[in-house]
Design a protein around this motif. Structure first.
Motif, PDB file in Angstrom:
ATOM      1  N   VAL A  42       0.866  -1.185   0.000  1.00 10.66           N
ATOM      2  CA  VAL A  42       0.000   0.000   0.000  1.00 10.66           C
ATOM      3  C   VAL A  42       0.899   1.230   0.000  1.00 10.66           C
ATOM      4  O   VAL A  42       2.050   1.180   0.441  1.00 10.66           O
ATOM      5  CB  VAL A  42      -0.942   0.023   1.223  1.00 10.66           C
ATOM      6  N   HIS A  43       0.366   2.342  -0.501  1.00 10.71           N
ATOM      7  CA  HIS A  43       1.155   3.563  -0.525  1.00 10.71           C
ATOM      8  C   HIS A  43       0.349   4.747  -0.038  1.00 10.71           C
ATOM      9  O   HIS A  43      -0.881   4.753  -0.098  1.00 10.71           O
ATOM     10  CB  HIS A  43       1.710   3.841  -1.925  1.00 10.71           C
ATOM     11  N   GLY A  44       1.059   5.754   0.453  1.00 10.54           N
ATOM     12  CA  GLY A  44       0.436   6.967   0.961  1.00 10.54           C
ATOM     13  C   GLY A  44       1.370   7.656   1.931  1.00 10.54           C
ATOM     14  O   GLY A  44       2.493   7.207   2.166  1.00 10.54           O
ATOM     15  N   SER A  45       0.906   8.754   2.512  1.00 10.74           N
ATOM     16  CA  SER A  45       1.728   9.496   3.461  1.00 10.74           C
ATOM     17  C   SER A  45       0.884  10.542   4.151  1.00 10.74           C
ATOM     18  O   SER A  45      -0.051  11.082   3.562  1.00 10.74           O
ATOM     19  CB  SER A  45       2.886  10.187   2.734  1.00 10.74           C
ATOM     20  N   PRO A  46       1.225  10.850   5.409  1.00  8.32           N
ATOM     21  CA  PRO A  46       0.654  12.056   5.997  1.00  8.32           C
ATOM     22  C   PRO A  46       1.177  13.274   5.232  1.00  8.32           C
ATOM     23  O   PRO A  46       2.145  13.181   4.474  1.00  8.32           O
ATOM     24  CB  PRO A  46       1.201  12.040   7.438  1.00  8.32           C
ATOM     25  N   SER A  47       0.574  14.425   5.443  1.00  7.33           N
ATOM     26  CA  SER A  47       1.002  15.643   4.750  1.00  7.33           C
ATOM     27  C   SER A  47       2.201  16.258   5.454  1.00  7.33           C
ATOM     28  O   SER A  47       2.119  17.331   6.058  1.00  7.33           O
ATOM     29  CB  SER A  47      -0.167  16.630   4.673  1.00  7.33           C
ATOM     30  N   VAL A  48       3.338  15.550   5.364  1.00  9.25           N
ATOM     31  CA  VAL A  48       4.580  16.009   5.978  1.00  9.25           C
ATOM     32  C   VAL A  48       5.457  16.647   4.902  1.00  9.25           C
ATOM     33  O   VAL A  48       5.122  16.653   3.718  1.00  9.25           O
ATOM     34  CB  VAL A  48       5.309  14.840   6.672  1.00  9.25           C
ATOM     35  N   LEU A  49       6.609  17.153   5.322  1.00 11.13           N
ATOM     36  CA  LEU A  49       7.441  17.973   4.442  1.00 11.13           C
ATOM     37  C   LEU A  49       7.891  17.239   3.190  1.00 11.13           C
ATOM     38  O   LEU A  49       7.964  17.823   2.101  1.00 11.13           O
ATOM     39  CB  LEU A  49       8.668  18.478   5.214  1.00 11.13           C
ATOM     40  N   TRP A  50       8.206  15.951   3.318  1.00 17.71           N
ATOM     41  CA  TRP A  50       8.726  15.214   2.160  1.00 17.71           C
ATOM     42  C   TRP A  50       7.621  14.643   1.279  1.00 17.71           C
ATOM     43  O   TRP A  50       7.907  14.084   0.221  1.00 17.71           O
ATOM     44  CB  TRP A  50       9.611  14.062   2.633  1.00 17.71           C
ATOM     45  N   HIS A  51       6.391  14.777   1.720  1.00 13.48           N
ATOM     46  CA  HIS A  51       5.265  14.227   0.961  1.00 13.48           C
ATOM     47  C   HIS A  51       5.125  14.930  -0.384  1.00 13.48           C
ATOM     48  O   HIS A  51       5.329  16.128  -0.505  1.00 13.48           O
ATOM     49  CB  HIS A  51       3.976  14.406   1.761  1.00 13.48           C
ATOM     50  N   GLY A  52       4.749  14.147  -1.395  1.00 16.11           N
ATOM     51  CA  GLY A  52       4.426  14.704  -2.700  1.00 16.11           C
ATOM     52  C   GLY A  52       3.058  14.212  -3.119  1.00 16.11           C
ATOM     53  O   GLY A  52       2.429  13.415  -2.444  1.00 16.11           O
ATOM     54  N   GLY A  53       2.569  14.679  -4.245  1.00 10.57           N
ATOM     55  CA  GLY A  53       1.259  14.243  -4.710  1.00 10.57           C
ATOM     56  C   GLY A  53       0.128  14.975  -4.029  1.00 10.57           C
ATOM     57  O   GLY A  53       0.323  15.973  -3.339  1.00 10.57           O
ATOM     58  N   ARG A  54      -1.068  14.426  -4.197  1.00 12.19           N
ATOM     59  CA  ARG A  54      -2.264  15.107  -3.702  1.00 12.19           C
ATOM     60  C   ARG A  54      -2.338  15.035  -2.182  1.00 12.19           C
ATOM     61  O   ARG A  54      -2.164  13.983  -1.597  1.00 12.19           O
ATOM     62  CB  ARG A  54      -3.508  14.492  -4.343  1.00 12.19           C
ATOM     63  N   ASN A  55      -2.622  16.180  -1.567  1.00 14.40           N
ATOM     64  CA  ASN A  55      -2.751  16.218  -0.112  1.00 14.40           C
ATOM     65  C   ASN A  55      -4.100  15.688   0.335  1.00 14.40           C
ATOM     66  O   ASN A  55      -5.115  15.862  -0.347  1.00 14.40           O
ATOM     67  CB  ASN A  55      -2.586  17.649   0.398  1.00 14.40           C
ATOM     68  N   VAL A  62      -0.686  13.630  12.074  1.00 14.23           N
ATOM     69  CA  VAL A  62      -0.859  12.259  12.523  1.00 14.23           C
ATOM     70  C   VAL A  62       0.124  11.993  13.654  1.00 14.23           C
ATOM     71  O   VAL A  62       1.325  12.232  13.516  1.00 14.23           O
ATOM     72  CB  VAL A  62      -0.626  11.269  11.363  1.00 14.23           C
ATOM     73  N   SER A  63      -0.382  11.489  14.770  1.00 18.26           N
ATOM     74  CA  SER A  63       0.472  11.243  15.929  1.00 18.26           C
ATOM     75  C   SER A  63       1.376  10.041  15.699  1.00 18.26           C
ATOM     76  O   SER A  63       1.085   9.158  14.878  1.00 18.26           O
ATOM     77  CB  SER A  63      -0.382  11.014  17.172  1.00 18.26           C
ATOM     78  N   ASP A  64       2.477   9.981  16.457  1.00 13.20           N
ATOM     79  CA  ASP A  64       3.378   8.832  16.377  1.00 13.20           C
ATOM     80  C   ASP A  64       2.655   7.544  16.741  1.00 13.20           C
ATOM     81  O   ASP A  64       2.898   6.486  16.151  1.00 13.20           O
ATOM     82  CB  ASP A  64       4.568   9.037  17.312  1.00 13.20           C
ATOM     83  N   GLU A  69       0.264   2.305  14.991  1.00 16.48           N
ATOM     84  CA  GLU A  69      -0.898   1.425  14.847  1.00 16.48           C
ATOM     85  C   GLU A  69      -1.128   1.040  13.386  1.00 16.48           C
ATOM     86  O   GLU A  69      -1.410  -0.124  13.078  1.00 16.48           O
ATOM     87  CB  GLU A  69      -2.137   2.113  15.420  1.00 16.48           C
ATOM     88  N   ILE A  70      -1.014   2.017  12.505  1.00 16.78           N
ATOM     89  CA  ILE A  70      -1.227   1.749  11.088  1.00 16.78           C
ATOM     90  C   ILE A  70      -0.146   0.835  10.531  1.00 16.78           C
ATOM     91  O   ILE A  70      -0.425  -0.168   9.844  1.00 16.78           O
ATOM     92  CB  ILE A  70      -1.288   3.076  10.291  1.00 16.78           C
ATOM     93  N   PHE A  71       1.105   1.129  10.843  1.00 22.28           N
ATOM     94  CA  PHE A  71       2.195   0.288  10.355  1.00 22.28           C
ATOM     95  C   PHE A  71       2.067  -1.147  10.875  1.00 22.28           C
ATOM     96  O   PHE A  71       2.267  -2.116  10.137  1.00 22.28           O
ATOM     97  CB  PHE A  71       3.543   0.873  10.777  1.00 22.28           C
TER      98      PHE A  71
END
Length: 306
Positions: A42-55, A62-64, A69-71
């Protein structure tokens, strides 16, 4: 029953930090009926500094604990996690970002086939040097940024650098390119449901805007290009050849060339829409599976979960 026409196909789907619960529910339900869905990552990311693509608006903070839990949930079902760290505009100073490094540390401590999807050369080197257990996949935006659509030699160069390479959506429909690269097909991934039209003249400008937004640079490109509604592109609504979206017959065609890795985007879609994509590509016409996907969607609507 799975799609019998592409029995060895495997999928990387857009569920991370967006459709986690719904997708995991469906995977576990299928497992309980003796069917292993061909989803390997699966792919995706929180809206952090290195994130690209659609927000995605609701995952900007997102908390640690939530990340853990997700990982853990994906690790338990033996499905790999790929972070979309595909920002174009990273600087050497950005590599010190605490949140992004924390996420990568967590990911590198997981078992399984996990990694990052990148565009930036400096991030590629940084991950290789500091998180050597993680795989690195070249984003479709790498081809877009460097204006290398159709360039077979450039794909081969990327294959020397990256573990996996996303084929640009225009090249996914280019049989000449695919035939030239088919010997490398085990490391090449084809996106099946890209919403952009073929040869979209606005793609580079739009994705450049996405990357700038994580750095606080806001550009209103839609007022001029309106790419998301195709208002400045003349299309025949009944001519499927203008769109990047693959029909099932087109998937079978590239499968028969030897390609087995497929990607489904859709992080910003509602589950009811995204589940239609899963039905379309992964399963045959079987009411039991369709019914279960629709039930999950109804439950999510009622509870407000995503």
């Amino acid at each position: 029953m799975l799609n019998k026409h592409i029995p060895d196909a495997i999928f990387n789907i857009a569920s991370l930090f967006s459709h986690d619960k719904a997708t995991l529910d469906f995977i576990q339900w299928a497992d309980s009926r003796g069917t292993k869905l061909p989803i390997t990552s699966v792919h995706g990311s929180p809206s952090v500094l290195w994130h690209g693509g659609r927000n995605i608006e609701n995952i900007s903070d997102v908390s640690d604990t939530h990340i853990d839990e997700i990982f853990k949930a994906w690790e338990q079902v033996q499905i790999g996690v790929y972070l979309t760290f595909s920002n174009w505009h990273l600087t050497p100073e950005d590599l010190d970002d605490e949140k992004c490094n924390t996420i990568l540390t967590k990911l590198s401590n997981m078992s399984g086939d996990n990694g990052v999807i990148v565009v930036s050369d400096i991030l590629t080197k940084y991950v290789r040097d500091n998180y050597p257990t993680l795989k690195i996949k070249s984003s479709i935006d790498k081809i877009t940024k460097e204006s290398k659509v159709g360039n077979v030699d450039y794909y081969k160069k990327l294959l020397d650098i990256y573990d996996y390479v996303n084929i640009h959506t225009d090249d996914g429909h280019n049989n000449e390119v695919l035939n030239s690269l088919k010997n490398e097909s085990p490391r090449l991934e084809i996106i099946l449901n890209e919403p952009c039209v073929k040869k979209c003249p606005y793609r580079k400008k739009e994705h450049n805007m996405f990357s700038k937004s994580t750095h606080g640079i806001v550009e209103d490109v839609y007022s001029s290009i309106k790419c998301n509604t195709y208002k400045n592109i003349e299309l025949d609504p009944i001519d499927p050849t203008q769109y990047s979206f693959f029909s099932r017959q087109q998937v079978e065609s590239v499968y028969n060339m030897g390609y087995r890795l497929f990607k489904l985007q859709g992080r910003t879609d509602h589950w009811n829409i995204y589940s239609e994509m899963l039905k379309f590509y992964l399963v045959d016409e079987l009411f039991d599976f369709y019914s279960r996907l629709n039930t999950i969607g109804s439950n999510l609507q009622n509870t407000g979960a995503h």
